[in-house]
Write an enzyme that holds these catalytic residues in place. Sequence first.
Site: not given
Ligand SMILES: *Cc1c(COP(=O)(O)O)cnc(C)c1O
Length: 366
Positions: A37, A135, A163, A216, A262, A308-310
């Site tokens: 992601k 969540r 999760h 995951r 700045y 700065c920005m850049d």
């Molecule tokens: C982002 C995410 C992960 C990955 O988590 P990490 O801590 O980056 O390994 C796993 N499961 C869900 C639902 C997530 O949103």
Amino acid sequence: MVNYRPTKAIIDLAAIEKNLEVFKKQAGKAEVIAVVKADAYGHGVVEVSQRAIASGIRFLAVATPDEALFLRKQGIDTRLLVLGATPEAFIPVAQQEEITLAAISLAWLEMASKAANPKLRPLKIHLKIDSGMRRVGVFPEDTEQAINFIRQNHFSFDGLFTHFATADEESGALFQQQVKEMRAVIASVSDPSVMIHVSNSAAAIMHPDLAYDGVRIGISLYGIAPSAYVENQMAIGLTPAMSLETEIVHVKKVKAGEALSYGATYRAKEDEWIATLPIGYADGMLRGLQGQEVLVRGMRMPVVGRICMDQCMVKLTEEFPIGEKVTLIGKQGNEQIRMEEWAEKLDTIPYEVPCILTKRVPRIYC
Ligand SMILES: *Cc1c(COP(=O)(O)O)cnc(C)c1O
């Protein structure tokens, strides 16, 4: 595309592959789901996904339907799970593109059953259980109702997951409670075709016994430890995949007592060699990094004055030539600056660091 500005993020795909191997070995028979992601945590989703697939990964996860569709359009045809909420309009697209969706509530299942096109193949879903994160997800007590509904509608019930909220801390009451809730839910499913996965990077590292059918892996795929606690405890080694580099574009001697940038927040105490670097907060080098060190010829030198920005300025130990390589994140000689160090300076978690590097910084693969 040619980049004339020397600022670049270098992504070591071999490091990502190495980290994947570590998790594959640890997961045993469980599948490693590569979480790509947010543009693979800023590392570049297409390149990372292709490399992961080439090294044997068969399952990717993203956060949004758009991220999933983008991967399909790039020709990536592995199993693909959207972890977050998906709106109604995407349901037939998911059927068409064989994108697996997270069923995040009873209301979502109801919506999806109506939005699904009965003429297309059943919508692939993984049922998300809210075991304590609060969540998204179906509460454990509603699991049976959700599963019955799934079985009676145009769905393919392919997985079940949750999760953890505190997997990156010393295992406490909430984590234990979540594990307990999930054990009961999993026991009630008893269908081997449903893939069970509960662990993110932190849980996979700290609790390999919870691998079930899949883990995951997000942050640690990129070689970053989820937290200092996990880093201190972990038995595995991770290899950081991203370095951030630029070159000195201007060098001058600033006289004792003169201020720079700045707000004139930094004043030279003596005559000082000051370099200008072509990187700033529009690249993700946030103003909070004032005072952070960078590496020049293997030595640490501080960013002085406002970023700065850049552009930003660095105080040198001596005069260095224009074109001298500067490493902002990564290794030079015996010195290393890691994303964890930036995170500490910015008073945030390492996850934010690769995500704040903007598109203006080209990603170069090696
Ligand atoms: C982002 C995410 C992960 C990955 O988590 P990490 O801590 O980056 O390994 C796993 N499961 C869900 C639902 C997530 O949103």
